[in-house]
Design an enzyme around this catalytic site. Structure first.
Site, PDB file in Angstrom:
ATOM      1  N   LYS A 247      11.708  -4.123   4.136  1.00  0.00           N
ATOM      2  CA  LYS A 247      10.341  -3.910   4.633  1.00  0.00           C
ATOM      3  C   LYS A 247       9.756  -5.221   5.160  1.00  0.00           C
ATOM      4  O   LYS A 247       9.153  -5.262   6.231  1.00  0.00           O
ATOM      5  CB  LYS A 247       9.462  -3.316   3.520  1.00  0.00           C
ATOM      6  CG  LYS A 247       9.795  -1.860   3.240  1.00  0.00           C
ATOM      7  CD  LYS A 247       9.157  -1.317   1.977  1.00  0.00           C
ATOM      8  CE  LYS A 247       9.679   0.098   1.705  1.00  0.00           C
ATOM      9  NZ  LYS A 247       9.244   0.673   0.439  1.00  0.00           N
TER      10      LYS A 247
ATOM     11  N   GLN B 213       6.049  -1.367  -4.722  1.00  0.00           N
ATOM     12  CA  GLN B 213       7.327  -0.660  -4.740  1.00  0.00           C
ATOM     13  C   GLN B 213       7.491   0.127  -6.043  1.00  0.00           C
ATOM     14  O   GLN B 213       7.310  -0.418  -7.130  1.00  0.00           O
ATOM     15  CB  GLN B 213       8.477  -1.667  -4.572  1.00  0.00           C
ATOM     16  CG  GLN B 213       9.839  -1.027  -4.441  1.00  0.00           C
ATOM     17  CD  GLN B 213       9.987  -0.180  -3.171  1.00  0.00           C
ATOM     18  OE1 GLN B 213       9.566  -0.568  -2.096  1.00  0.00           O
ATOM     19  NE2 GLN B 213      10.592   0.987  -3.318  1.00  0.00           N
TER      20      GLN B 213
ATOM     21  N   ASP C  88       1.099   3.364   2.144  1.00  0.00           N
ATOM     22  CA  ASP C  88       2.065   4.349   1.654  1.00  0.00           C
ATOM     23  C   ASP C  88       1.469   5.755   1.717  1.00  0.00           C
ATOM     24  O   ASP C  88       2.210   6.750   1.645  1.00  0.00           O
ATOM     25  CB  ASP C  88       2.450   4.035   0.198  1.00  0.00           C
ATOM     26  CG  ASP C  88       3.855   3.469   0.091  1.00  0.00           C
ATOM     27  OD1 ASP C  88       4.630   3.614   1.062  1.00  0.00           O
ATOM     28  OD2 ASP C  88       4.170   2.885  -0.964  1.00  0.00           O
TER      29      ASP C  88
END
Ligand code: NAP
Length: 295
Positions: free
Chosen positions: A62, A106, A129
């Protein structure tokens, strides 16, 4: 003996790697245009807690994608013993940082940390997200907002076929908050008629055989087999599983389903389908958040 004809009569492959590359180039162009107009550089902060090797690879990818797109990126890694309060304090600091437009923590987190508390601590405007209750509510009510990257990427893959979604019957297999449910809502928003199947669905094949679009998001190989699809349908395989030989595979029996779909059908491979789209859509979400923050 019909190898040549066999190969031309199978479904077309939706090349997620190539489409993701285009989306990432668009994100880079968007970032460059913001900078050229005197605006901010889109900034993403990624937080990793603990030493899970798979998570470490995901966050590295990422951050690398951000760098390649000319985004500002910050990677914060913490020991698994980090307390929930300390993590929430870091999120509060990033919420207040004007150089950061997107925050991603994460998953999975260590057991002593409540993931929902962490997700809800991220400012909704920086929830790239799209997992917060605020983002889910925006999706549910059809308001603009940040959409979860994986289903958002699946929509882009479906749209890439040029087949209109409006009026089609879509079957989503799986109802998780991160994939299945938002996928169903995105398809509904695109005017599909949507059926959501799950582990208590008695006859999965009866639903998938009627579908013009099938999205498989289960996490179990061979969930979708050749006798379960209609010729000409679009099949999107979100699943990530391992075969006995250790190789990656999806939820769909790729070769057999590809043949059953026929030449008018479409299918995503695993790897190289949905996977690359998730990071690409994360970049687009970060760009969107940066644009909204600097309007
Ligand atoms: P999840 O939270 O475990 O949800 C799986 C869903 O599948 C559940 O809703 C479950 O039903 C349903 N299910 C289980 N067995 C079934 C069956 N026999 N028939 C029909 N439905 C069944 O998983 P997830 O997070 O949504 O992820 C799904 C898969 O996608 C995993 O393989 C994951 O690794 C992969 N994934 C890939 C990406 C990517 O970037 N490519 C991103 C995210 C996830 P119940 O609700 O009834 O239990």
């Amino acid at each position: 003996m019909f190898a040549f004809w066999g190969s031309t009569l199978t479904a077309q492959i939706i090349d997620g790697a190539a489409i993701a590359k285009r989306v990432r180039a668009q994100a880079a162009e968007g970032a460059a245009a913001m900078l050229a107009a005197g605006g901010a550089r889109p900034g993403l902060a990624v937080i990793l807690v603990g030493e899970d090797p798979a998570s470490a690879v995901y966050v590295r990818n990422k951050v690398k994608a951000c760098q390649e797109a000319g985004f500002h990126s910050v990677l914060e890694t913490y020991d698994a013993a980090l307390t929930q309060d300390a993590l929430l304090a870091r999120i509060a600091a990033l919420n207040a940082d004007p150089a950061i437009h997107g925050i991603l923590v994460q998953m999975p987190l260590p057991k002593h940390v409540d993931p929902q508390a962490v997700i809800e601590a991220i400012a909704p405007a920086k929830d790239v997200d799209g997992f917060s209750i605020a983002s889910a509510g925006e999706l549910m009510t059809g308001l603009p907002g940040l959409r979860p990257a994986t289903p958002f990427g699946c929509m882009t893959l479906i749209e890439s076929t040029g087949v209109p979604i409006r009026g089609k019957h879509a079957v989503v297999i799986g109802r998780s908050n991160t994939v299945g449910k938002p996928m169903a809502l995105l398809l509904l928003q695109a005017h599909a008629t949507v059926t959501v199947c799950h582990s208590a669905t008695p006859d999965l094949a009866a639903h998938t055989r009627q579908a013009d679009i099938v999205v498989a998001a289960v996490g179990r190989r061979s969930t979708l087999m050749a006798g379960m699809v209609k010729p000409g349908a679009i099949v999107i395989d979100v699943g990530i599983n391992r075969k006995d030989d250790g190789k990656l595979c999806g939820d769909v029996e790729f070769e057999a389903v590809r043949e059953a779909l026929g030449p008018n059908g479409w299918i995503t491979p695993v790897p190289g389908g949905v996977g690359p789209m998730t990071i690409a859509m994360l970049l687009m979400n970060t760009l969107q958040a940066a644009r909204a923050a600097t309007k």
